[in-house]
Design a protein around this motif. Structure first.
Motif, short mmCIF file in Angstrom:
data_model
loop_
_atom_site.label_atom_id
_atom_site.label_comp_id
_atom_site.label_asym_id
_atom_site.label_seq_id
_atom_site.Cartn_x
_atom_site.Cartn_y
_atom_site.Cartn_z
N UNK A 93 39.11 35.24 49.51
CA UNK A 93 38.50 36.51 49.88
C UNK A 93 37.98 37.28 48.67
N UNK A 94 38.71 37.22 47.58
CA UNK A 94 38.33 37.97 46.38
C UNK A 94 36.97 37.54 45.83
N UNK A 95 36.56 36.32 46.12
CA UNK A 95 35.28 35.81 45.59
C UNK A 95 34.07 36.50 46.21
N UNK A 96 34.25 37.13 47.34
CA UNK A 96 33.10 37.69 48.05
C UNK A 96 32.41 38.81 47.27
N UNK A 97 33.21 39.67 46.65
CA UNK A 97 32.62 40.85 46.00
C UNK A 97 33.07 41.04 44.56
N UNK A 98 33.75 40.07 43.98
CA UNK A 98 34.17 40.20 42.59
C UNK A 98 32.94 40.34 41.68
N UNK A 99 32.94 41.28 40.75
CA UNK A 99 31.74 41.60 39.97
C UNK A 99 31.62 40.79 38.67
N UNK A 100 31.88 39.49 38.77
CA UNK A 100 31.85 38.65 37.57
C UNK A 100 30.72 37.63 37.69
N UNK A 101 30.25 37.17 36.56
CA UNK A 101 29.18 36.18 36.58
C UNK A 101 29.61 34.92 37.31
N UNK A 102 30.84 34.51 37.10
CA UNK A 102 31.41 33.37 37.81
C UNK A 102 32.52 33.90 38.72
N UNK A 103 32.28 33.86 40.01
CA UNK A 103 33.26 34.41 40.96
C UNK A 103 34.14 33.34 41.60
N UNK A 104 33.93 32.08 41.27
CA UNK A 104 34.66 31.02 41.93
C UNK A 104 36.16 31.09 41.66
N UNK A 105 36.93 30.78 42.69
CA UNK A 105 38.37 30.56 42.56
C UNK A 105 38.56 29.07 42.37
N UNK A 106 38.93 28.68 41.15
CA UNK A 106 39.06 27.26 40.82
C UNK A 106 40.52 26.90 40.62
N UNK A 107 40.89 25.76 41.22
CA UNK A 107 42.29 25.35 41.14
C UNK A 107 42.74 25.16 39.70
#
Length: 260
Positions: free
Chosen positions: A152-166
């Motif tokens: 869910x956090x990836x939807x609006x996180x204001x970072x260049x790379x928003x991916x949640x990576x294992x």
């Protein structure tokens, strides 16, 4: 009609952030040949002016006639916060819901859909706090059937790379999955971010790890708030889960039912 696939996450006008009519939603699902689970928001102590609560008596009185068919089940999405856990559990137990999703929307009093949570935080810090909160809150919300949208956090996180990576957050993700397995809560794959291959590629190791740790099932949900989103990428998500070694299920009377 024999239902093969269920969209297990949707919001109608009983949710503060949706005005979708159930009757309109059911016309879409009938045309698509899929089932639907409505999962209206209960998020006590939600910041801001919107009230993320609804009346269960009215909910079941209005929707029970449709629930008696083969293609509608009634659920709820509970927002996890420490001070509201007991109220949320009582809410879910006082009505005959088919499925309870537990989700993380609020951290440190902030709705993480908006910029305030991210102020003065780098991505690593913001995501670590988020993931640790999910694990901690999941431990005190064992009444859930499904953990909603881990990304869910990836939807609006204001970072260049928003991916949640294992590989970046493995200890935190493992703790979430272990807590989910201990509490018999299955994850959801939320198709809201099935908009490109990069998102799907990043999610795959996370769900494969759940399978490696002993997980068997997962639900699929569009998180639809409007009729055009219902059933979004359902078939693609089904294949995604199977590639991760997981069986797609929906919940009826809190019991997992294989979709195919």
């Amino acid at each position: 009609m024999s239902i093969i696939l269920f969209d297990c996450h949707s919001h109608t006008e009983f949710s503060a952030d949706s005005v979708m009519k159930l009757e309109d939603a059911l016309k879409i699902t009938q045309a698509m040949g899929i089932g639907l689970i409505t999962t209206e928001h209960i998020d006590f102590d939600f910041p801001g002016d919107d009230l993320y609560e609804f009346d269960t008596d009215e909910y079941f009185a209005r929707y029970q006639q449709y629930r008696d068919s083969d293609n509608l089940l009634l659920g709820v999405e509970v927002g996890m916060q420490q001070q509201t856990a007991s109220r949320s559990e009582h809410f879910t137990q006082k009505a005959p819901f088919d499925m309870v999703i537990v989700s993380q929307h609020i951290i440190e009093g902030f709705d993480i859909y908006y910029p305030e949570y991210y102020q003065s935080k780098c991505k690593n810090e913001a995501y670590r706090i988020y993931l640790q909160n999910i694990a901690d809150m999941l431990a005190i919300h064992p009444f859930g059937d499904v953990l909603g949208h881990i990304d869910y956090i990836c939807r609006k996180a204001p970072y260049e790379d928003t991916q949640l990576r294992y590989d970046e957050f493995a200890p935190y993700i493992d703790k979430i999955w272990q807590t989910a397995l201990t509490n018999n809560v299955v994850p959801e794959i939320n198709t809201r971010r099935f908009t490109n291959k990069e998102n799907i590629t990043a999610l795959a190791p996370i769900y494969k790890r759940y399978h490696e740790m002993g997980g068997r099932y997962a639900t699929i949900g569009s998180d639809a708030h409007t009729i055009d989103a219902i059933g979004y990428k359902l078939a693609e998500a089904e294949q995604f889960l199977k590639r991760c070694g997981l069986t797609p299920v929906y919940f009826k009377n809190h019991q997992p039912v294989p979709m195919s």
